[in-house]
Design a protein around this motif. Structure first.
Motif, PDB file in Angstrom:
ATOM      1  N   ALA A   1       0.832  -1.207   0.000  1.00 31.71           N
ATOM      2  CA  ALA A   1       0.000   0.000   0.000  1.00 31.71           C
ATOM      3  C   ALA A   1       0.865   1.254   0.000  1.00 31.71           C
ATOM      4  CB  ALA A   1      -0.934  -0.006   1.211  1.00 31.71           C
ATOM      5  N   ILE A   2       1.928   1.267   0.772  1.00 26.05           N
ATOM      6  CA  ILE A   2       2.829   2.431   0.817  1.00 26.05           C
ATOM      7  C   ILE A   2       3.493   2.631  -0.541  1.00 26.05           C
ATOM      8  CG2 ILE A   2       4.983   3.302   1.815  1.00 26.05           C
ATOM      9  CD1 ILE A   2       4.065   2.003   4.475  1.00 26.05           C
ATOM     10  N   ILE A   3       3.939   1.553  -1.170  1.00 22.32           N
ATOM     11  CA  ILE A   3       4.559   1.654  -2.497  1.00 22.32           C
ATOM     12  C   ILE A   3       3.556   2.184  -3.517  1.00 22.32           C
ATOM     13  CG2 ILE A   3       5.515   0.295  -4.407  1.00 22.32           C
ATOM     14  CD1 ILE A   3       6.883  -1.447  -2.259  1.00 22.32           C
ATOM     15  N   GLY A   4       2.311   1.727  -3.434  1.00 25.51           N
ATOM     16  CA  GLY A   4       1.271   2.213  -4.337  1.00 25.51           C
ATOM     17  C   GLY A   4       1.011   3.698  -4.176  1.00 25.51           C
ATOM     18  N   ILE A   5       0.981   4.170  -2.947  1.00 24.53           N
ATOM     19  CA  ILE A   5       0.763   5.600  -2.688  1.00 24.53           C
ATOM     20  C   ILE A   5       1.921   6.426  -3.251  1.00 24.53           C
ATOM     21  CG2 ILE A   5       0.657   7.341  -0.856  1.00 24.53           C
ATOM     22  CD1 ILE A   5      -0.921   5.218   0.799  1.00 24.53           C
ATOM     23  N   LEU A   6       3.138   5.972  -3.018  1.00 25.72           N
ATOM     24  CA  LEU A   6       4.300   6.696  -3.550  1.00 25.72           C
ATOM     25  C   LEU A   6       4.294   6.708  -5.074  1.00 25.72           C
ATOM     26  CD1 LEU A   6       7.096   5.495  -1.105  1.00 25.72           C
ATOM     27  CD2 LEU A   6       5.976   7.728  -1.168  1.00 25.72           C
ATOM     28  N   ALA A   7       3.924   5.603  -5.690  1.00 22.01           N
ATOM     29  CA  ALA A   7       3.870   5.537  -7.156  1.00 22.01           C
ATOM     30  C   ALA A   7       2.798   6.474  -7.698  1.00 22.01           C
ATOM     31  CB  ALA A   7       3.612   4.112  -7.613  1.00 22.01           C
ATOM     32  N   SER A   8       1.663   6.561  -7.023  1.00 24.38           N
ATOM     33  CA  SER A   8       0.591   7.444  -7.499  1.00 24.38           C
ATOM     34  C   SER A   8       0.993   8.910  -7.410  1.00 24.38           C
ATOM     35  CB  SER A   8      -0.698   7.195  -6.718  1.00 24.38           C
ATOM     36  OG  SER A   8      -0.561   7.627  -5.384  1.00 24.38           O
ATOM     37  N   ILE A   9       1.928   9.234  -6.545  1.00 22.85           N
ATOM     38  CA  ILE A   9       2.436  10.601  -6.447  1.00 22.85           C
ATOM     39  C   ILE A   9       3.503  10.843  -7.516  1.00 22.85           C
ATOM     40  CG2 ILE A   9       3.781  12.178  -4.987  1.00 22.85           C
ATOM     41  CD1 ILE A   9       2.381  10.835  -2.570  1.00 22.85           C
ATOM     42  N   ALA A  10       4.358   9.868  -7.774  1.00 27.35           N
ATOM     43  CA  ALA A  10       5.512  10.047  -8.655  1.00 27.35           C
ATOM     44  C   ALA A  10       5.160  10.004 -10.139  1.00 27.35           C
ATOM     45  CB  ALA A  10       6.566   8.992  -8.344  1.00 27.35           C
ATOM     46  N   VAL A  11       4.249   9.143 -10.559  1.00 26.53           N
ATOM     47  CA  VAL A  11       3.970   8.959 -11.986  1.00 26.53           C
ATOM     48  C   VAL A  11       3.463  10.245 -12.653  1.00 26.53           C
ATOM     49  CG1 VAL A  11       2.481   7.730 -13.623  1.00 26.53           C
ATOM     50  CG2 VAL A  11       3.730   6.465 -11.880  1.00 26.53           C
TER      51      VAL A  11
END
Length: 170
Positions: free
Chosen positions: A37-47
């Motif tokens: 979940a943390i990785i998904g949140i970070l990816a949604s910010i970075a992409v």
């Protein structure tokens, strides 16, 4: 105070807890779900930021290409005493006009990058989003023979000033 609370517990209680932690192998399902979940949140910010940076880079290339063409026109004028008289839209016509070749100022006629591009003007926070279709050329139109108009450098019929929203682009 802590000694009073733990005094009645057997010593074996503390040893068993530490032994249990040392013998654990792997992660629990809950731990894995939290990490994913943390990785998904970070990816949604970075992409989205990455996509915005790509569009800004395309816009910067368009601005640089059009300024390079303008510099070539100015150098041509300095050498020849007149502006190139032939309209240019590709490498072949650029060679005919004298932009490319033995005395030319360019190695090749630039090609705009395809895709969405954000073209900004100096430090203006706003930007003009332009979609460039693959194969869209930069064009050079010579000045009128009677001197009523100056030369123009454009992409999709818009000059650099229009692309940067410095003038009305209607």
């Amino acid at each position: 105070m802590l000694e009073f609370l733990t005094a009645h517990l057997p010593e074996k209680f503390f040893l068993d807890t530490s032994a249990f932690i040392k013998n654990r192998k792997g992660f629990t399902l809950v731990e894995l779900v939290v990490v994913i979940a943390i990785i998904g949140i970070l990816a949604s910010i970075a992409v989205p930021r990455f996509l915005e940076a790509t569009a800004s880079a395309r816009g910067a290339k368009i601005v640089a290409d059009m300024r390079t063409i303008e510099s070539a026109v100015i150098i041509y004028y300095a050498k020849e005493g007149k502006y190139p008289a032939t309209a240019v839209k590709d490498t072949a016509s650029a060679q005919t006009a004298g932009f490319i070749g033995a005395n030319g100022m360019l190695n090749a006629w630039p090609v705009p990058p395809a895709g969405k591009a954000n073209i900004k003007y100096a430090n203006d926070p706003g930007s003009n989003e332009v979609t460039v279709v693959d194969g869209t050329p930069y064009t050079y139109d010579p000045p009128a023979a009677d001197g009523t108009t100056n030369y123009s450098i454009a992409m999709n019929g818009k000059t650099l000033e229009e692309l940067q929203n410095k003038t009305a682009s209607k």
